[in-house]
Design a protein around this motif. Sequence first.
Motif, mmCIF file in Angstrom:
data_model
loop_
_atom_site.group_PDB
_atom_site.id
_atom_site.type_symbol
_atom_site.label_atom_id
_atom_site.label_comp_id
_atom_site.label_asym_id
_atom_site.label_seq_id
_atom_site.Cartn_x
_atom_site.Cartn_y
_atom_site.Cartn_z
ATOM 1 N N ALA A 172 43.259 -15.088 52.574
ATOM 2 C CA ALA A 172 42.817 -13.867 51.899
ATOM 3 C C ALA A 172 43.677 -13.584 50.677
ATOM 4 O O ALA A 172 43.157 -13.205 49.615
ATOM 5 N N ALA A 173 44.998 -13.768 50.810
ATOM 6 C CA ALA A 173 45.895 -13.516 49.684
ATOM 7 C C ALA A 173 45.624 -14.485 48.535
ATOM 8 O O ALA A 173 45.632 -14.095 47.360
ATOM 9 N N SER A 174 45.369 -15.748 48.870
ATOM 10 C CA SER A 174 45.066 -16.744 47.840
ATOM 11 C C SER A 174 43.772 -16.391 47.121
ATOM 12 O O SER A 174 43.687 -16.448 45.885
ATOM 13 N N ALA A 175 42.745 -16.016 47.890
ATOM 14 C CA ALA A 175 41.456 -15.644 47.298
ATOM 15 C C ALA A 175 41.587 -14.382 46.448
ATOM 16 O O ALA A 175 41.021 -14.292 45.353
ATOM 17 N N LYS A 176 42.335 -13.412 46.941
ATOM 18 C CA LYS A 176 42.537 -12.164 46.190
ATOM 19 C C LYS A 176 43.208 -12.449 44.851
ATOM 20 O O LYS A 176 42.789 -11.935 43.801
#
Length: 242
Positions: free
Chosen positions: A77-81
């Motif tokens: 999620a952090a990478s996508a965000k």
Amino acid sequence: MMKILGIESAALVASVAIIDENVTIAEYTTNFKKTHSETLLPMLDEIVKITGISLSELSAIAVSGGPGSFTGLRIGAASAKGLGLSLDLPLIHVPTLDAMALNIYSSDALIVPIMDARRNQVYTGIYKNDTKLEVKVPSMAVSVDELFEILKETDAKEKAGRAIFLGDGVPVFREYIDKNLEISHDFAPANLNRQRASNIAMLGMEMLKSGNIISADDMRPEYLRKSQAERERDVDKTDADL
């Protein structure tokens, strides 16, 4: 033509893929004990270099949204965000188990992905995918015995007569399934039994076309149950109240 980046990090598998509307352009997948924070972005960088595709060509980013490993989902999620914010792209929250079920196609069997959720539970759902993926029972966290009961009820409705299991819960529970499940069943082969970012991207493409997107700020993984730290905190709070 729209291009979608898929990111999968819900379990041990780390996978990134870029697809367009008709083909998987590139996919990089590992199933090895290495932290996803060390692998996902370097893997993406590698496929970008090999294909010559610029991230500015992307239409959206699809990410495996859970259930699964709390750490893995947070890293994904952090990478996508981060990518979504820097590239000003929408995100697509794809249910992990739905994407896993895509591994089995043109079959009249019930498709049952199982991920080891520890504490003698599995993350699972029940699907059919003879020509189009159908969710028969949505994602849940249950014991294997509870899954057997739900699977029996679903099979009675669908009259499939057979189930196919896949996922990292298979090696943990395979012997128990063989011994106790009354329904005829099989297990997916090694090339079809784990998560793939191309499946995330494929479902993401369908969701994008239907407008099912979120902003980078709104991306939240679906854990289905509390983390160990949260459970321990609740126990400590209960003990303190007594």
